[in-house]
Write a protein that holds these residues in place. Structure first.
Motif, PDB file in Angstrom:
ATOM      1  N   GLN A   1       0.783  -1.161   0.145  1.00  0.00           N
ATOM      2  CA  GLN A   1      -0.015   0.068   0.046  1.00  0.00           C
ATOM      3  C   GLN A   1       0.825   1.212   0.019  1.00  0.00           C
ATOM      4  O   GLN A   1       0.448   2.179  -0.541  1.00  0.00           O
ATOM      5  CB  GLN A   1      -1.041  -0.076   1.330  1.00  0.00           C
ATOM      6  N   THR A   2       1.978   1.105   0.663  1.00  0.00           N
ATOM      7  CA  THR A   2       2.912   2.373   0.994  1.00  0.00           C
ATOM      8  C   THR A   2       4.271   1.872   0.857  1.00  0.00           C
ATOM      9  O   THR A   2       4.420   0.514   0.886  1.00  0.00           O
ATOM     10  CB  THR A   2       2.424   3.096   2.204  1.00  0.00           C
ATOM     11  N   SER A   3       5.399   2.844   1.210  1.00  0.00           N
ATOM     12  CA  SER A   3       6.583   2.197   1.503  1.00  0.00           C
ATOM     13  C   SER A   3       6.839   1.500   2.873  1.00  0.00           C
ATOM     14  O   SER A   3       7.775   0.910   2.930  1.00  0.00           O
ATOM     15  CB  SER A   3       7.539   3.354   1.029  1.00  0.00           C
ATOM     16  N   ASN A   4       5.606   1.994   3.508  1.00  0.00           N
ATOM     17  CA  ASN A   4       5.956   1.368   5.144  1.00  0.00           C
ATOM     18  C   ASN A   4       5.881  -0.187   5.091  1.00  0.00           C
ATOM     19  O   ASN A   4       4.645  -0.736   4.531  1.00  0.00           O
ATOM     20  CB  ASN A   4       4.946   1.966   5.782  1.00  0.00           C
ATOM     21  N   LEU A   5       6.657  -1.131   5.395  1.00  0.00           N
ATOM     22  CA  LEU A   5       6.366  -2.508   5.515  1.00  0.00           C
ATOM     23  C   LEU A   5       5.304  -3.065   6.146  1.00  0.00           C
ATOM     24  O   LEU A   5       4.670  -4.107   6.139  1.00  0.00           O
ATOM     25  CB  LEU A   5       7.810  -3.271   5.582  1.00  0.00           C
ATOM     26  N   SER A   6       4.739  -2.296   7.259  1.00  0.00           N
ATOM     27  CA  SER A   6       3.725  -2.632   7.882  1.00  0.00           C
ATOM     28  C   SER A   6       2.117  -2.625   7.450  1.00  0.00           C
ATOM     29  O   SER A   6       1.286  -2.991   8.074  1.00  0.00           O
ATOM     30  CB  SER A   6       3.779  -2.069   9.386  1.00  0.00           C
ATOM     31  N   ASP A   7       2.276  -1.638   6.278  1.00  0.00           N
ATOM     32  CA  ASP A   7       0.932  -1.528   5.835  1.00  0.00           C
ATOM     33  C   ASP A   7       0.596  -2.616   4.937  1.00  0.00           C
ATOM     34  O   ASP A   7       1.117  -3.672   4.818  1.00  0.00           O
ATOM     35  CB  ASP A   7       0.926  -0.139   4.993  1.00  0.00           C
ATOM     36  N   SER A   8      -0.695  -2.553   4.506  1.00  0.00           N
ATOM     37  CA  SER A   8      -1.305  -3.747   3.535  1.00  0.00           C
ATOM     38  C   SER A   8      -0.323  -4.055   2.505  1.00  0.00           C
ATOM     39  O   SER A   8       0.402  -3.382   1.777  1.00  0.00           O
ATOM     40  CB  SER A   8      -2.720  -3.453   3.093  1.00  0.00           C
ATOM     41  N   SER A   9      -0.343  -5.452   2.306  1.00  0.00           N
ATOM     42  CA  SER A   9       0.524  -5.992   1.225  1.00  0.00           C
ATOM     43  C   SER A   9       0.311  -7.331   0.694  1.00  0.00           C
ATOM     44  O   SER A   9      -0.439  -7.860   1.398  1.00  0.00           O
ATOM     45  CB  SER A   9       2.166  -6.080   1.901  1.00  0.00           C
ATOM     46  N   TYR A  10       0.806  -7.837  -0.252  1.00  0.00           N
ATOM     47  CA  TYR A  10       0.612  -9.091  -0.600  1.00  0.00           C
ATOM     48  C   TYR A  10       1.768  -9.526  -1.642  1.00  0.00           C
ATOM     49  O   TYR A  10       2.335  -8.623  -2.451  1.00  0.00           O
ATOM     50  CB  TYR A  10      -0.703  -9.163  -1.567  1.00  0.00           C
ATOM     51  N   ASN A  11       2.084 -10.680  -1.222  1.00  0.00           N
ATOM     52  CA  ASN A  11       3.062 -11.391  -2.194  1.00  0.00           C
ATOM     53  C   ASN A  11       2.966 -12.198  -3.325  1.00  0.00           C
ATOM     54  O   ASN A  11       1.754 -13.151  -2.988  1.00  0.00           O
ATOM     55  CB  ASN A  11       4.229 -12.325  -1.204  1.00  0.00           C
ATOM     56  N   LEU A  12       3.282 -11.943  -4.402  1.00  0.00           N
ATOM     57  CA  LEU A  12       2.752 -12.686  -5.562  1.00  0.00           C
ATOM     58  C   LEU A  12       2.986 -14.309  -5.585  1.00  0.00           C
ATOM     59  O   LEU A  12       3.973 -14.656  -4.909  1.00  0.00           O
ATOM     60  CB  LEU A  12       3.490 -12.111  -6.834  1.00  0.00           C
ATOM     61  N   THR A  13       2.179 -14.878  -6.255  1.00  0.00           N
ATOM     62  CA  THR A  13       2.447 -16.411  -6.254  1.00  0.00           C
ATOM     63  C   THR A  13       2.668 -16.754  -7.604  1.00  0.00           C
ATOM     64  O   THR A  13       3.224 -18.042  -7.658  1.00  0.00           O
ATOM     65  CB  THR A  13       1.238 -17.151  -5.773  1.00  0.00           C
ATOM     66  N   GLY A  14       2.579 -15.999  -8.667  1.00  0.00           N
ATOM     67  CA  GLY A  14       2.938 -16.575 -10.163  1.00  0.00           C
ATOM     68  C   GLY A  14       2.384 -15.477 -11.014  1.00  0.00           C
ATOM     69  O   GLY A  14       1.894 -14.443 -10.678  1.00  0.00           O
ATOM     70  N   GLY A  15       2.692 -15.609 -12.329  1.00  0.00           N
ATOM     71  CA  GLY A  15       2.171 -14.819 -13.317  1.00  0.00           C
ATOM     72  C   GLY A  15       2.909 -15.313 -14.578  1.00  0.00           C
ATOM     73  O   GLY A  15       3.726 -16.444 -14.710  1.00  0.00           O
ATOM     74  N   THR A  16       2.602 -14.357 -15.384  1.00  0.00           N
ATOM     75  CA  THR A  16       3.420 -14.543 -16.992  1.00  0.00           C
ATOM     76  C   THR A  16       4.070 -13.213 -17.355  1.00  0.00           C
ATOM     77  O   THR A  16       3.425 -12.424 -17.571  1.00  0.00           O
ATOM     78  CB  THR A  16       2.096 -14.884 -17.931  1.00  0.00           C
ATOM     79  N   PRO A  17       5.315 -13.509 -17.529  1.00  0.00           N
ATOM     80  CA  PRO A  17       6.128 -12.235 -17.816  1.00  0.00           C
ATOM     81  C   PRO A  17       6.357 -12.112 -19.354  1.00  0.00           C
ATOM     82  O   PRO A  17       6.046 -12.980 -19.954  1.00  0.00           O
ATOM     83  CB  PRO A  17       7.432 -12.657 -17.254  1.00  0.00           C
ATOM     84  N   SER A  18       6.517 -10.820 -19.627  1.00  0.00           N
ATOM     85  CA  SER A  18       6.623 -10.488 -21.166  1.00  0.00           C
ATOM     86  C   SER A  18       7.348  -9.181 -21.190  1.00  0.00           C
ATOM     87  O   SER A  18       7.379  -8.329 -20.399  1.00  0.00           O
ATOM     88  CB  SER A  18       5.398 -10.565 -22.014  1.00  0.00           C
ATOM     89  N   TYR A  19       8.293  -9.199 -22.396  1.00  0.00           N
ATOM     90  CA  TYR A  19       8.803  -7.756 -22.477  1.00  0.00           C
ATOM     91  C   TYR A  19       7.836  -6.673 -22.955  1.00  0.00           C
ATOM     92  O   TYR A  19       6.894  -7.083 -23.901  1.00  0.00           O
ATOM     93  CB  TYR A  19       9.957  -7.987 -23.488  1.00  0.00           C
TER      94      TYR A  19
END
Length: 190
Positions: A17-35
């Protein structure tokens, strides 16, 4: 250039949510990268459906540019020479595209014994935005017979935000629907 064909440590990519690590956050689990650039220095990750759902359930995260930051751990990506990307403690999104697609009702179940409805949508909905008085039950698609349709006057929902909203009918609505002999008789494929 970034090597999108090398394994990406998605769990090391955290939306915040912000640069503060204690705010709301979510670690990704996957995805599809492209250039997204000819020199292969810009990568776009198309999120998987589970990540999209979980991010949408976090009502303070990624709702606008100001609450969309990313943290990247050292080694999450490698370049074409195998060098690991440096860590990024927090970077605000450069371009933010707001979700403008409204949710649609996919299906619903109605239990006339318990006075409960379960509404299933194609996207995450905010339970607090749900207004039972906007629902009208009717005995046909046309709904041209006023006795055979009924607009709810209230109700409550024990649900959290999500794809499914449960509704407990108000007693007055429950009684009135049961009283109407041509309303809520069963399923129809009109």
């Amino acid at each position: 250039p970034i090597d999108v064909f090398a394994p990406i440590a998605y769990a090391e990519l955290r939306l915040q949510q912000t640069s503060n690590l204690s705010d709301s956050s979510y670690n990704l689990t996957g995805g599809t990268p492209s250039y997204t650039s000819a020199d292969k220095t810009t990568v776009q990750i198309t999120l998987n459906a589970d990540d999209v759902r979980e991010i949408k359930l976090k009502t303070a995260l990624a709702t606008k540019k100001e609450d969309s930051h990313i943290t990247i751990s050292y080694g999450s990506f490698v370049d074409m020479a195998g060098n690991e990307v440096k860590s990024v403690s927090s970077a605000q999104v450069k371009n933010y595209l707001k979700d403008i697609t409204p949710p649609s009702l996919v299906s619903y179940d109605f239990d006339l014994d318990t006075g409960r409805m379960t509404l299933t949508f194609d996207d995450v909905v905010l339970r607090s935005s749900f207004d039972p008085t906007s629902l009208t039950l009717q005995n046909s698609r046309l709904g041209n017979d006023s006795f055979n349709k009924y607009t709810l006057t209230g109700g409550s929902s024990p649900s959290d935000n999500g794809y499914v909203i449960d509704l407990v009918l108000a007693k007055v609505d429950f009684d009135e629907i049961k009283r109407r002999d041509r309303l809520a008789l069963g399923c129809s494929k009109e």
